[in-house]
Design an enzyme around this catalytic site. Structure first.
Site, PDB file in Angstrom:
ATOM      1  N   CYS A   1      38.139 -10.727 -75.563  1.00  0.00           N
ATOM      2  CA  CYS A   1      38.537 -10.642 -74.160  1.00  0.00           C
ATOM      3  C   CYS A   1      37.813 -11.592 -73.215  1.00  0.00           C
ATOM      4  CB  CYS A   1      38.463  -9.196 -73.703  1.00  0.00           C
ATOM      5  SG  CYS A   1      39.898  -8.252 -74.303  1.00  0.00           S
ATOM      6  N   ASP A   2      37.943 -11.317 -71.918  1.00  0.00           N
ATOM      7  CA  ASP A   2      37.701 -12.288 -70.856  1.00  0.00           C
ATOM      8  C   ASP A   2      36.331 -12.952 -70.882  1.00  0.00           C
ATOM      9  OD1 ASP A   2      40.112 -11.188 -70.144  1.00  0.00           O
ATOM     10  OD2 ASP A   2      39.664 -11.110 -68.019  1.00  0.00           O
TER      11      ASP A   2
ATOM     12  N   CYS B   1      45.048  -7.872 -73.290  1.00  0.00           N
ATOM     13  CA  CYS B   1      46.221  -7.527 -72.481  1.00  0.00           C
ATOM     14  C   CYS B   1      47.450  -8.354 -72.869  1.00  0.00           C
ATOM     15  CB  CYS B   1      45.898  -7.713 -71.002  1.00  0.00           C
ATOM     16  SG  CYS B   1      44.785  -6.449 -70.355  1.00  0.00           S
TER      17      CYS B   1
ATOM     18  N   SER C   1      41.881 -13.567 -61.665  1.00  0.00           N
ATOM     19  CA  SER C   1      42.284 -13.176 -63.008  1.00  0.00           C
ATOM     20  C   SER C   1      43.345 -14.146 -63.508  1.00  0.00           C
ATOM     21  CB  SER C   1      42.863 -11.767 -62.983  1.00  0.00           C
ATOM     22  OG  SER C   1      43.589 -11.498 -64.163  1.00  0.00           O
TER      23      SER C   1
END
Length: 654
Positions: free
Chosen positions: A166-167, A238, A542
Site C-alpha cells: 500500500c501507499d 484499494c 490521494s
C-alpha cells in the site's frame, strides 16, 4: 481479610494449570555441521545464529545452506481459517502473510533457509481527516530505514524478497531494496482488492459518504449500506489506481518485480503463484550474482516514469520515485524530467478514478497490466528495452514473450467472458485513446503563487468544466483555510461555493507533515456541485483524487511561499492546458477588483504572511524533525528523503 484469595481475576485467574511448567530442556537433537575452518574464521554471530536457527526448529543438518530474507508489511493476526484474531490497519497488508508463507515454502523446497521479518504500515484511508495523517509520509522514511536495518542485521542473507502493498509500505520497501544495491532482490506486490458487485461503491467513492449525507445527496440507510459493502474482499490494495496500485505498477516498470505481477487479485491462486515464482527468481539471481544495482538504472527510472504517465498514476509517485532513485545512488529526476516525459506519453489506461469509464484495478490486471501497456509504449519507441529485470531477462525479451504468451491470451479472455468487458477498452491503443479524449497524466503549473512549481493530475479534471480547446481557464474567488478540519466544515456548511477556489495552506511538510487531503477532494468529487470548485494547497493528494486540484504548491506557506499570503476574496486565475501540459496559477485580483498577473506579483511581494500561519498544534516532534531533515535534503521535489551529505554540510555551516 483472606490474603490467599486474589482481589481481582486480573491479578490471578485461578487456573491451576499455570503451575504445570518446566524449568529445563535438553534443547534440539543432533549437532551442528561445524568445521575447524568455521570455528577459526567465522564471526561469532554466524555461529550463534546457527544455534538459534536449530533452537527455533530448523534441522541442524541444513545449516550452511543459502539463506534468504523475506521482508513484508504484514499486519494483523489471522486464524488458520482466515478469520480475524486481531485486525490489521488495512486490507492491503491483511493477507500479505500468505505471500510470505508461499515464498518461504518455495525457498525451503529449493533447499534454502528462509527468514522473515516485518514492519507493518498505516492506512491513509483510515487516517484521512485525523492527526494520524501527519505521520503518513514521515512513516515512509522510518519504515525504509527499518527495512534497511533489518537487511543489514542478517549478515548471512544471500538476497532479499520484499512483499508489500500500500501507499507508504510499498514505496518504503522499494527504497529499502534500492539501498541494498549489492544484493539480489525481488519485489512482490501484494495485489489488489476484488471489485464489488452490482452498484456497490468502490473504496474511493465510499470515503465521501459523510459529505454526501450532510448535503442530502444520500440517506443514512444508503450510507450504511455503501460503507459496509465497499471492501469486497478481505485483502489487497484499494480498487482504484491510487498510490497503492500505482506503486505496484512502478515497481514492475522498474524491473524489480516479475512480469505481470502488479495489480494481481489478493487471495487468488494467481497471486500465490507469483510469490512462489518470485522466490525462485531470487534464488536464480543469487546464482547469477545479479544485484539490485544491475536492475535499477537511470534508464529503468525513465521507464518507470513513462509507465506511470501511461497509466495516469498517482501524483504521490513524484515523491516516491525520486526517493527510490536517491537510495539507489542515481540522479533524482527533476521537475523538468517529469514534464518532458509526460508531454511525450499518452494515457492508455481507463481505470478508477480517471475514467472515462473507470474500471477497477483487477480489470487492468486481466487486460494485461504493465506488460500490455508496455507493448503500446514499445511501438511508440518510448521505452529502453535493454533494461534488465528481476527475471534475469531484458525487457525486450519479456515483451516478446508476453505478446505471444498463453497467459496474456487467457487472462484477457477471462475479462471478456466473465465480466463482459473488452480488454481493449481498459488498456487502450494510442489511436483509440486520442479518439476517446484521454489526456496525458500530469501538469506542473507555475506562477506567482507557485514559483517553485506545483502539480495537478490534469487527466482527472472533470471534462464538463474544460473548454472545447482542452484548456481549464477559470478566475476563482479564494476561500482560505489553514486546517483541513476548517476546510471540510466550509464544504459542509456551504461557505465554499461553486466558482470558488478552496485554498488550504500550512499543510506542507513543515505545517502538517504534508498530509493527504482526500477527505476534501472526495467530498468535492462526489457532491453534485463540487466540480465547480478548484483546490490549491501545499499539501498532497490521494491517488484517487480528481478535479481541478493543485497540490505540492512550493514553497509551502511556512517556508515563505506566497500561498501563505492569500486572503478571502482574492481572485486567482488557474489555467491548465491538458493538451500541451502547461499551466499557471496566479493572483490576479483582490476582493475589490481584478488587476492581472503583473500587479498580482507586486501585491504578493508587498504583503506580509497571514497572521494565522502556524504548524498544526497536533504535529508531533517526530514529524517536525522529519520535516526539517527532508527540507534540508532538497524538500518535496527531491523526494522528501534524508540526504546525509546535504544535512551534514548545512549543520557544519550553522
Amino acid at each position: 481479610m483472606n490474603t490467599s484469595q486474589s482481589p481481582s481475576p486480573l491479578l490471578d485467574s485461578g487456573d491451576l494449570a499455570i503451575y504445570d511448567l518446566s524449568t529445563h530442556s535438553a534443547g534440539p537433537a543432533g549437532k551442528l555441521p561445524l568445521s575447524e575452518e568455521l570455528l577459526r574464521n567465522a564471526p561469532s554471530g554466524d555461529l550463534f545464529g546457527w544455534s538459534q536457527n536449530v533452537g527455533m526448529g530448523w534441522s541442524p543438518v541444513e545449516m550452511g545452506r543459502k539463506e534468504f530474507l523475506i521482508l513484508s508489511t504484514h499486519g494483523g493476526l489471522r486464524a488458520d481459517d482466515g478469520t480475524a484474531v486481531a485486525l490489521g490497519y488495512h486490507s492491503g497488508h491483511w493477507e500479505v502473510g500468505l505471500l510470505v508463507k508461499a515464498a518461504a515454502e518455495e525457498f525451503k523446497r529449493l533447499g534454502c533457509i528462509p527468514f522473515a521479518g516485518a514492519c507493518t504500515d498505516p492506512c491513509d484511508g483510515r487516517t484521512q481527516g485525523t492527526v494520524g495523517m501527519m505521520d503518513s509520509l514521515p512513516y515512509r522514511n522510518d519504515a525504509a530505514t527499518i527495512f534497511r536495518r533489518l537487511i543489514r542485521s542478517l549478515p548471512t542473507r544471500s538476497g532479499v524478497l520484499g512483499v508489500a502493498t500500500c501507499d507508504k509500505g510499498l514505496p518504503a520497501m522499494m527504497m529499502a531494496l534500492a539501498g541494498a544495491g549489492d544484493l539480489p532482490a525481488v519485489l512482490v506486490p501484494g495485489g489488489v482488492m476484488l471489485a464489488g458487485e452490482g452498484d456497490n461503491e468502490d473504496t474511493g467513492k465510499v470515503q465521501s459518504i459523510g459529505a454526501r449525507f450532510v448535503h442530502g445527496e444520500m440517506t443514512l440507510e444508503q450510507a450504511a449500506e455503501a460503507g459496509c459493502h465497499a471492501c469486497a474482499s478481505p485483502g489487497g490494495g484499494c480498487q482504484f489506481l491510487g498510490t497503492a496500485a500505482t506503486s505496484q505498477v512502478v515497481g514492475e516498470a522498474l524491473g524489480l518485480s516479475l512480469t505481470h505481477s502488479a495489480l494481481s487479485p489478493s487471495g487468488q491462486p494467481v497471486w500465490l503463484d507469483l510469490a512462489r515464482r518470485s522466490a525462485r527468481a531470487l534464488v536464480e539471481s543469487a546464482k547469477r550474482r545479479s544485484t539490485v544495482r544491475d536492475i535499477l538504472t537511470t534508464s529503468a527510472l525513465r521507464n518507470a516514469i513513462t509507465v506511470h504517465a501511461a497509466f495516469g498514476g498517482s501524483t504521490n509517485l513524484l515523491l516516491h520515485i525520486p526517493a527510490i532513485a536517491f537510495h539507489a545512488g542515481l540522479p533524482r529526476p527533476t521537475l523538468d524530467d517529469w514534464i518532458a516525459i509526460n508531454r511525450k506519453v499518452p494515457r492508455l489506461v481507463d481505470a478508477l478514478p480517471n475514467g472515462p469509464i473507470g474500471h477497477p484495478t483487477i480489470r487492468v490486471f486481466l487486460a494485461g497490466g504493465v506488460p500490455e501497456v508496455m507493448l503500446h509504449l514499445r511501438e511508440l519507441g518510448l521505452l529502453d528495452l535493454d533494461c534488465l529485470t528481476a527475471s534475469g531477462m531484458k525487457l525486450s525479451e519479456l515483451l516478446q514473450w508476453w505478446e505471444r504468451s498463453e497467459r496474456r491470451k487467457r487472462f484477457r479472455a477471462i475479462l471478456h467472458e466473465r465480466d463482459g468487458i473488452d480488454p481493449g477498452t481498459v488498456i487502450i491503443s494510442p489511436a483509440q485513446a486520442r479518439s476517446r479524449g484521454l489526456t496525458s497524466t500530469v501538469t506542473f503549473p507555475r506562477g506567482n503563487l507557485a514559483p517553485d512549481g506545483s502539480v495537478i493530475k490534469s487527466t482527472a479534471i472533470d471534462p464538463s468544466v474544460v473548454n472545447e480547446d482542452g484548456v481549464y481557464d477559470r478566475v476563482c474567488q479564494a476561500r482560505v483555510f489553514t486546517t483541513e478540519r476548517a476546510a471540510i466544515a466550509g464544504i459542509k456548511s456551504r461557505t465554499v461555493r461553486p466558482g470558488d477556489v478552496l485554498v488550504l495552506c500550512c499543510r506542507g511538510p513543515l505545517g502538517s507533515g504534508m498530509e493527504e487531503i482526500y477527505q476534501i477532494t472526495a467530498a468535492l468529487k462526489h457532491l453534485s456541485w463540487g466540480k465547480q470548485v478548484a483546490v490549491l494547497t501545499d499539501a498532497r493528494f490521494s491517488g484517487v483524487s480528481t478535479g481541478a486540484c493543485i497540490g505540492h504548491v512550493s514553497p509551502e506557506a511556512l517556508a515563505g511561499g506566497p500561498i501563505g499570503k492569500l486572503q478571502d476574496g482574492d481572485r486567482i486565475r488557474i489555467i491548465i492546458d491538458r493538451a500541451k501540459l502547461e499551466g499557471s496559477v496566479d493572483l490576479v485580483g483582490d476582493s475589490t477588483k481584478e488587476f492581472g498577473v503583473a500587479e498580482g506579483t507586486k501585491v504578493l511581494a508587498s504583503r506580509s504572511p497571514r497572521p494565522d500561519l502556524a504548524p498544526d498544534p497536533a504535529l508531533s516532534a517526530d514529524t517536525r524533525l522529519w520535516a526539517l531533515l527532508q527540507n534540508a535534503s532538497g524538500g518535496v521535489w527531491s523526494g522528501c528523503v534524508y540526504d546525509e551529505e546535504m544535512i551534514s554540510a548545512k549543520l557544519q555551516r550553522s
